[in-house]
Design a protein around this motif. Structure first.
Motif, PDB file in Angstrom:
ATOM      1  N   ARG A  47     -89.180  -9.213 -30.159  1.00  0.00           N
ATOM      2  CA  ARG A  47     -90.097 -10.259 -30.590  1.00  0.00           C
ATOM      3  C   ARG A  47     -89.854 -10.620 -32.046  1.00  0.00           C
ATOM      4  O   ARG A  47     -89.865 -11.785 -32.421  1.00  0.00           O
ATOM      5  CB  ARG A  47     -91.543  -9.781 -30.384  1.00  0.00           C
ATOM      6  CG  ARG A  47     -92.580 -10.786 -30.812  1.00  0.00           C
ATOM      7  CD  ARG A  47     -93.956 -10.351 -30.392  1.00  0.00           C
ATOM      8  NE  ARG A  47     -94.119 -10.415 -28.947  1.00  0.00           N
ATOM      9  CZ  ARG A  47     -94.443 -11.524 -28.291  1.00  0.00           C
ATOM     10  NH1 ARG A  47     -94.625 -12.633 -28.964  1.00  0.00           N
ATOM     11  NH2 ARG A  47     -94.580 -11.529 -26.996  1.00  0.00           N
ATOM     12  N   ARG A  48     -89.605  -9.588 -32.854  1.00  0.00           N
ATOM     13  CA  ARG A  48     -89.443  -9.867 -34.267  1.00  0.00           C
ATOM     14  C   ARG A  48     -88.192 -10.713 -34.521  1.00  0.00           C
ATOM     15  O   ARG A  48     -88.147 -11.512 -35.435  1.00  0.00           O
ATOM     16  CB  ARG A  48     -89.356  -8.548 -35.038  1.00  0.00           C
ATOM     17  CG  ARG A  48     -90.249  -8.547 -36.261  1.00  0.00           C
ATOM     18  CD  ARG A  48     -90.109  -7.263 -37.030  1.00  0.00           C
ATOM     19  NE  ARG A  48     -88.725  -6.844 -37.110  1.00  0.00           N
ATOM     20  CZ  ARG A  48     -88.355  -5.604 -37.358  1.00  0.00           C
ATOM     21  NH1 ARG A  48     -89.273  -4.672 -37.521  1.00  0.00           N
ATOM     22  NH2 ARG A  48     -87.089  -5.286 -37.442  1.00  0.00           N
ATOM     23  N   LEU A  49     -87.206 -10.512 -33.657  1.00  0.00           N
ATOM     24  CA  LEU A  49     -85.973 -11.285 -33.780  1.00  0.00           C
ATOM     25  C   LEU A  49     -86.271 -12.776 -33.666  1.00  0.00           C
ATOM     26  O   LEU A  49     -85.777 -13.588 -34.454  1.00  0.00           O
ATOM     27  CB  LEU A  49     -85.003 -10.850 -32.685  1.00  0.00           C
ATOM     28  CG  LEU A  49     -83.720 -11.662 -32.521  1.00  0.00           C
ATOM     29  CD1 LEU A  49     -82.925 -11.638 -33.807  1.00  0.00           C
ATOM     30  CD2 LEU A  49     -82.914 -11.119 -31.368  1.00  0.00           C
ATOM     31  N   ASP A  50     -87.103 -13.142 -32.678  1.00  0.00           N
ATOM     32  CA  ASP A  50     -87.443 -14.553 -32.527  1.00  0.00           C
ATOM     33  C   ASP A  50     -88.229 -15.056 -33.734  1.00  0.00           C
ATOM     34  O   ASP A  50     -88.072 -16.207 -34.155  1.00  0.00           O
ATOM     35  CB  ASP A  50     -88.242 -14.763 -31.238  1.00  0.00           C
ATOM     36  CG  ASP A  50     -87.398 -14.456 -30.005  1.00  0.00           C
ATOM     37  OD1 ASP A  50     -86.198 -14.760 -30.045  1.00  0.00           O
ATOM     38  OD2 ASP A  50     -87.942 -13.913 -29.035  1.00  0.00           O
ATOM     39  N   GLN A  51     -89.082 -14.198 -34.302  1.00  0.00           N
ATOM     40  CA  GLN A  51     -89.829 -14.589 -35.504  1.00  0.00           C
ATOM     41  C   GLN A  51     -88.865 -14.875 -36.660  1.00  0.00           C
ATOM     42  O   GLN A  51     -89.032 -15.858 -37.386  1.00  0.00           O
ATOM     43  CB  GLN A  51     -90.788 -13.459 -35.933  1.00  0.00           C
ATOM     44  CG  GLN A  51     -91.717 -12.952 -34.852  1.00  0.00           C
ATOM     45  CD  GLN A  51     -92.842 -13.905 -34.547  1.00  0.00           C
ATOM     46  OE1 GLN A  51     -93.021 -14.881 -35.271  1.00  0.00           O
ATOM     47  NE2 GLN A  51     -93.576 -13.640 -33.481  1.00  0.00           N
TER      48      GLN A  51
END
Lengths: 303, 248
Positions: free
Chosen positions: B73-77
């Protein structure tokens, strides 16, 4: 071939004109006699395919003469085979079952195929889903490596044995489960046909993998495989003819029911003809789809 | 203020080391041009920053937050904070220009469709293509496509824009319109990293120029210094070669 020999040609479909050069149908000869547009349109439509006409007419002729006797005896025989007990209705309800069956199978197959193909592509892209991928690969291998009839019987007499599922629904699901494996391969090829930059661009905007797949890659993949997909539906429609193995009263089985009652194989010809017409309708749909896709491409380039 | 910090990242494809202990700091509002011979790791450096490629070792921080390592998820952020513009534009052919620009903000539920459309119109005005709002990508020229791609990346309000050879797939007469948009963006204070061999643009817009060679960051200088006084023969030869291509 008719007794008239090589000089006889169907009106509007002459292979060569007087010069022997042009191979286009002559409009002047037949068109004048048949007064215009309707025939021309018909002769240029995909329906007017000599092979198709031959098959349709041939099947009709064969069927008519199979019933034997003079004209009156033939009509009486036809009435006995189809009108007694309203047997023609059997064919109609069989056709209904076949269509419902095919529809259930097509929808199930597309959904299963979609999920399987996305699993396999996501695994290839590095998602940590080894077990899911193993399942998907096994599914495709097993389903494609065994006869659909055996799968049908295992599913109906085995998996669904104790469930309150109607035969038609069970058969529909079974054919769908089968078709799903093939559709998965079709979608996989479709997804691979979409340029990798599309996924990268979508991911670079912050879309998660599945959302990028759904919004960007799959719509393009779907468009690319639509013709192949319709072909799969055509195959599916014909395959459902073995549904009789689990006593589904589909078109084929109803025809056979009439045959066993009357010892007349005519209904089988009628059934063959009905399948042929259905397949031709789907083929027409396929051509329409292909033409729409081509026109879509062109309009976007030219404007 | 540091926006990006790259700490000795390395990356290899098999035996081929494409990034060799590269370190770099990017301050807010800077425009950094990355030049160097083909295969020197320029694109890979950019692609590692928004993790289209994974580094083998080293770390990358954005606003002090580490972005390397695991985490879906953090990657997409992270990616939402970095816009990326590709050499081949990569517009979505099944969506209109407006659809291309609004896809991410709307489907990530950051904007309502009508608000996103207004924002798209605004961004298109910024890149000089307001009248193309409802056109299809196939109806645009290469330069127009690339300007739409820039607008699409800007729609996510990124802190940093990454440009990966944005003009090298364009016909020569279309390079200028894209560079103008990039220069405006740079002057408006956007933090940018640009892989480009358009030396005139680099000289005019860049605050620093990185020269990459064989996976290493060989030189890091302001453009005037680098161009007027190349620190070594290798760079002199490279600049000459690029300029000769422009002259021909």
């Amino acid at each position: 071939m008719t007794a008239d020999g090589p000089h006889h040609e169907l009106p509007g479909h002459s292979v060569s004109d007087a010069t022997g050069v042009s191979r286009r149908p002559s409009r002047a000869g037949a068109g004048a006699a048949l007064s215009g547009g309707a025939w021309t349109r018909f002769s240029r439509s995909p329906w007017f395919n000599p092979l198709v006409v031959t098959l349709l007419v041939g099947a009709g002729v064969v069927y008519f003469f199979m019933t034997g006797g003079g004209p009156r005896a033939r009509l009486e025989r036809l009435a006995e085979v189809y009108l007694t007990q309203d047997r023609w209705r059997w064919l109609l309800s069989g056709l209904g079952s076949t269509l419902v069956l095919t529809l259930i199978a097509a929808v199930t197959g597309v959904m299963i195929g979609l999920v399987l193909s996305v699993i396999r592509m996501a695994w290839r892209a590095g998602a940590p889903i080894a077990l899911l991928n193993l399942f998907a690969e096994t599914y495709v291998t097993v389903v494609r490596g065994t006869p659909v009839t055996v799968q049908l019987m295992i599913i109906y007499f085995g998996l669904f044995a104790d469930l309150p599922v109607s035969r038609v629904l069970a058969a529909g699901l079974a054919f769908g489960i089968n078709s799903g494996a093939y559709v998965a391969e079709i979608f996989r090829a479709g997804i691979e046909s979409v340029d990798g930059g599309q996924m990268e661009a979508a991911r670079s905007l912050g879309l998660p993998y599945l959302l990028a797949m759904r919004k960007v890659v799959l719509p393009q993949a779907f468009r690319n495989v639509l013709p192949t997909l319709v072909n799969e539906f055509i195959t599916l429609l014909k395959e459902t003819a073995v549904a009789g193995y689990i006593a589904v009263e589909d078109l084929t089985r109803e025809a056979n029911n009439i045959r066993t009652k009357t010892f007349d194989i005519g209904p089988l010809y009628v059934t063959a003809l009905i399948y042929l017409v259905l397949v031709l309708l789907l083929t027409l749909l396929l051509r329409r789809v292909e033409r729409k896709l081509r026109e879509g491409d062109r309009s976007q380039v030219n404007i | 203020m540091k926006v990006i910090e790259v700490r000795s990242i390395s990356k290899a494809y098999g035996d081929n080391l494409v990034l060799d202990e590269v370190s770099l700091e990017v301050r807010r509002g800077e425009t950094i041009a990355i030049i160097g011979p083909s295969g020197s790791g320029k694109s890979t450096l950019l692609r590692c920053m928004n993790r289209l490629e994974e580094v083998d070792s080293g770390e990358i921080f954005i606003d002090g937050e580490p972005i390397t390592g695991r985490g879906g998820r953090r990657l997409d952020q992270v990616r939402r904070r970095m816009g990326m513009v590709f050499q081949q534009f990569n517009l979505f052919p099944h969506l209109t220009v407006a659809g291309n620009i609004t896809l991410a903000p709307v489907s990530l539920r950051m904007m309502r469709p009508d608000a996103a459309r207004e924002r798209a119109r605004e961004l298109l005005r910024q890149v000089g293509l307001e009248e193309k709002l409802d056109s299809w990508p196939d109806q645009l020229s290469g330069g127009q496509k690339q300007r739409v791609a820039i607008a699409r990346a800007l729609a996510m309000d990124p802190e940093v824009m990454l440009f990966d050879e944005p003009t090298s797939a364009l016909d020569p007469e279309m390079v200028g319109e894209v560079l103008r948009v990039m220069r405006d963006l740079s002057e408006a204070g956007m933090t940018m990293l640009v892989v480009s061999h358009e030396l005139a643009f680099v000289r005019q817009a860049a605050t620093r120029v990185l020269f990459m060679d064989a996976g290493k960051l060989a030189v890091d200088l302001p453009p005037a210094e680098l161009f007027d006084n190349p620190p070594n023969q290798r760079i002199r030869d490279f600049l000459d070669a690029v300029q000769q291509k422009d002259a021909v």
